[in-house]
Design an enzyme around this catalytic site. Structure first.
Site, PDB file in Angstrom:
ATOM      1  CG  HIS A  54      -5.731  -2.154  -0.108  1.00  0.00           C
ATOM      2  ND1 HIS A  54      -4.909  -1.753  -1.133  1.00  0.00           N
ATOM      3  CD2 HIS A  54      -5.214  -1.609   1.027  1.00  0.00           C
ATOM      4  CE1 HIS A  54      -3.947  -0.996  -0.645  1.00  0.00           C
ATOM      5  NE2 HIS A  54      -4.101  -0.900   0.663  1.00  0.00           N
ATOM      6  CD  GLU A  78      -5.895  -3.512  -4.485  1.00  0.00           C
ATOM      7  OE1 GLU A  78      -5.468  -2.625  -3.741  1.00  0.00           O
ATOM      8  OE2 GLU A  78      -5.370  -4.623  -4.601  1.00  0.00           O
ATOM      9  CB  SER A 112      -0.968  -0.042   1.185  1.00  0.00           C
ATOM     10  OG  SER A 112      -1.987   0.909   1.054  1.00  0.00           O
TER      11      SER A 112
END
Length: 315
Positions: free
Chosen positions: A285, A255, A160
């Protein structure tokens, strides 16, 4: 296909991983678990996030070593038998505002157990208390710390926001005389564009159970500080990608950051970088965290481990 397009194709590889029907059922059950957790969670937001991330189990075949020296704080996660001079630097996610090395120990142990390569997962300064360039500076310091410790083959891995930070850090190390160049980068659902040009950010057909567009916008405002959202320190998508080591990018189709991965892989290939993009059908995600629940998560980490092992052997 032109010669330039052919060269880009040879440098890049995109693979779509289908989702078996039984795994769809497990994914649906997991999403219900997510909804229940976030609906009932109370208290400090960072503590809640850490509790969520800590659900990724610590493997039984590693040892933990706390680190707090030379401006680097976090944990070394050691396999039982490690090959000398190889190390992974892990940069955690959390939108640059959440996350900690302690919470990520379990997840990073999953990577260490599969690769048999020790990993250093670090704490870096979080926003809004610290804005750019604090996080990239901390990541670079950690990479130099590993070199000073005698590691001469290093890969950088992140998820991320930590995936974006991984790519920022790799770009910042290109051509620098401080030590050997990293052998590879692996990123899970990387956030590479804080200016939000990807269509998946607002695509109504995408139902991301963990990450919302408004949340990401708030995180971006907090971390960029005086910088532009399109500054390569914030958005590695817009940096000079020439000279990067081999990259593996993994992302789910469900996502908000799907197009971040696609766009970065395309730009990296055009810059001459060897890049593999693995797109997992129906996945949310950073689904790799859910090794306790999903075979797809375990499969993805197995793939990442093979990529890393190959890169270290070549390096």
């Amino acid at each position: 296909m032109s010669e330039t397009q052919l060269q880009d194709h040879r440098r890049s590889k995109t693979e779509i991983i289908k989702l078996p029907s039984e795994e769809r059922q497990r994914e649906a059950a997991l999403r219900e678990r997510f909804a229940s957790f976030w609906a009932t969670a109370t208290g400090d937001r960072r503590a809640v996030y850490d509790a969520f991330i800590s659900g990724s189990p610590l493997t039984s075949d590693v040892t933990l070593e706390a680190v707090d020296e030379a401006g680097v704080r976090g944990f070394f996660i050691h396999p039982q038998q490690a090959e000398p001079k190889r190390a992974i630097l892990y940069l955690h996610g959390g939108g640059y505002v959440l996350g900690s090395a302690k919470a990520y120990r379990g997840f990073v142990s999953q990577i260490v157990s599969r690769t048999k390569i020790p990993a250093l997962v670090i704490d870096y300064p979080l926003a809004p208390e610290a804005s750019l360039p604090a996080a990239p500076d901390a990541a670079r310091t950690a990479s130099l710390f590993l070199i000073a410790k005698g590691f001469d083959r290093i890969a950088i891995v992140g998820d991320s926001a930590g995936g974006g930070l991984t790519l920022v850090t790799l770009a910042g190390l290109i051509g620098k005389p401080a030590g050997p160049a990293p052998v590879a980068g692996v990123v899970f659902s990387p956030w590479v564009d804080l200016s939000f040009t990807g269509a998946s950010m607002t695509d109504p057909d995408i139902v991301d159970p963990l990450l919302g567009h408004d949340y990401l916008q708030d995180c971006a405002r907090k971390v960029v500080g005086a910088h532009s959202p399109s500054d390569p320190l914030a958005s590695p998508l817009f940096g000079d990608l020439k000279g990067l080591p081999p990259l593996l990018i993994q992302v789910g189709t469900d996502e908000r950051l799907l197009d971040d991965s696609k766009q970065y892989a395309d730009r990296a290939a055009k810059a001459g970088v060897s890049v593999e993009l693995q797109i997992f059908e129906g996945m949310h995600h950073v689904f790799q965290l859910d090794v306790a629940h999903l075979e797809t998560s375990r499969n993805a980490l197995d793939r990442a481990a093979r990529f890393l092992r190959d890169a270290f052997d070549r390096g």
